[in-house]
Design a protein around this motif. Sequence first.
Motif, PDB file in Angstrom:
ATOM      1  N   ASP A  26       0.866  -1.186   0.000  1.00  0.00           N
ATOM      2  CA  ASP A  26       0.000   0.000   0.000  1.00  0.00           C
ATOM      3  C   ASP A  26       0.899   1.232   0.000  1.00  0.00           C
ATOM      4  N   THR A  57       1.069   5.521  -0.895  1.00  0.00           N
ATOM      5  CA  THR A  57       0.468   6.803  -1.245  1.00  0.00           C
ATOM      6  C   THR A  57       1.536   7.690  -1.859  1.00  0.00           C
ATOM      7  N   ARG A  97      -1.063  -1.429  -4.264  1.00  0.00           N
ATOM      8  CA  ARG A  97      -2.321  -0.717  -4.091  1.00  0.00           C
ATOM      9  C   ARG A  97      -1.977   0.755  -3.901  1.00  0.00           C
ATOM     10  N   SER A 137      -2.558   4.975  -3.869  1.00  0.00           N
ATOM     11  CA  SER A 137      -3.393   6.151  -3.648  1.00  0.00           C
ATOM     12  C   SER A 137      -2.578   7.349  -4.144  1.00  0.00           C
ATOM     13  N   SER A 173      -8.360   6.583 -12.690  1.00  0.00           N
ATOM     14  CA  SER A 173      -9.531   6.247 -11.879  1.00  0.00           C
ATOM     15  C   SER A 173     -10.111   4.889 -12.237  1.00  0.00           C
ATOM     16  N   VAL A 175      -5.703   1.128  -8.240  1.00  0.00           N
ATOM     17  CA  VAL A 175      -5.672   2.504  -7.730  1.00  0.00           C
ATOM     18  C   VAL A 175      -6.875   2.696  -6.821  1.00  0.00           C
ATOM     19  N   ARG A 176      -6.605   2.881  -5.544  1.00  0.00           N
ATOM     20  CA  ARG A 176      -7.678   2.991  -4.560  1.00  0.00           C
ATOM     21  C   ARG A 176      -8.302   4.384  -4.563  1.00  0.00           C
ATOM     22  N   ARG A 177      -7.482   5.399  -4.798  1.00  0.00           N
ATOM     23  CA  ARG A 177      -7.968   6.769  -4.854  1.00  0.00           C
ATOM     24  C   ARG A 177      -7.028   7.573  -5.743  1.00  0.00           C
ATOM     25  N   THR A 192     -13.597   6.300  -7.482  1.00  0.00           N
ATOM     26  CA  THR A 192     -12.161   6.357  -7.211  1.00  0.00           C
ATOM     27  C   THR A 192     -11.627   7.784  -7.242  1.00  0.00           C
ATOM     28  N   LEU A 222      -6.659  11.753   1.309  1.00  0.00           N
ATOM     29  CA  LEU A 222      -6.066  12.497   0.190  1.00  0.00           C
ATOM     30  C   LEU A 222      -6.922  13.680  -0.235  1.00  0.00           C
TER      31      LEU A 222
END
Length: 282
Positions: free
Chosen positions: A2, A4, A54, A56, A79, A84-86, A107, A274
């Motif tokens: 994960d 970001t 994963r 973000s 998206s 892509v989680r966000r 997303t 985010l």
Amino acid sequence: MDLTLLYRGPLASCDYDCPYCPFAKRRDSREQLRTDRACLERFAGWATAQTTDRLSLLFTPWGEGLVRSWYRDALTHLSHQPHVRRVAVQTNLSCRTDWLADADLGTLALWCTYHPGQTPYDRFLAKCRELVRLGARFSVGVVGLPEHLEAARRLRADLPDRVYLWVNAAEGHTYDDAEAGVWTALDPLFPYSRRPHASAGLPCRTGESVISVDGEGTVRRCHFVRTELGNLYDGTYRAALRPRPCPLTTCDCHIGYVHLETLPLYDVFAGGVLERIPASPG
């Protein structure tokens, strides 16, 4: 993994001339815009290919990105990527909104800032209402200057309750308790922005699960610490990811201090770190 990523390419041009922003009305040359587009497309390509991670993604351009087609295209494309989680972007919302119809609005999210004096209030409010109609996920905010107070109050009254209205403490402005109370009445989370947060030696997620990336792919722990951790595109940053304390005395920007482990903001903004949307806007 994960991960970001806060992406900030070379784009520095903006269509507004806010007196509190050093990039107001700055114009990029055609060559600078071509470079920015190439950098962004390279980053989007990298993110698309990271299917075992994963991701973000938050785009934090110095200028206004959504008036450029390549930002809209990249956000739309990303998206739809299942890993892509966000994907979110900071914007003054001066762009059109029809492009959102092609994006996965489960997303994509927008972090919108209203700048009084730069655009008519009714025009900005109409854009927000269109976002609501489309079902877009977004927050709206203002810089907490005295001359912005009435506009902020109008926004809070005119926006649906579920749309979070945030207030950023103005850089260099000191708020006494009475003034802070006025802004807190509009944004219950304003106390987190009111004063810089002591951060020296404190644990922070940046450099471990959160990183900053520039247009060349240089990876740093965050936008505010210049020490390089490696490069995104050759993978050298991976070996540098680990828990590390903050080396700075204070942190005064939301995109920085939200990741401090000593603050409860990952719980406060659960699901919306985010795009700056709290789990409970009220």
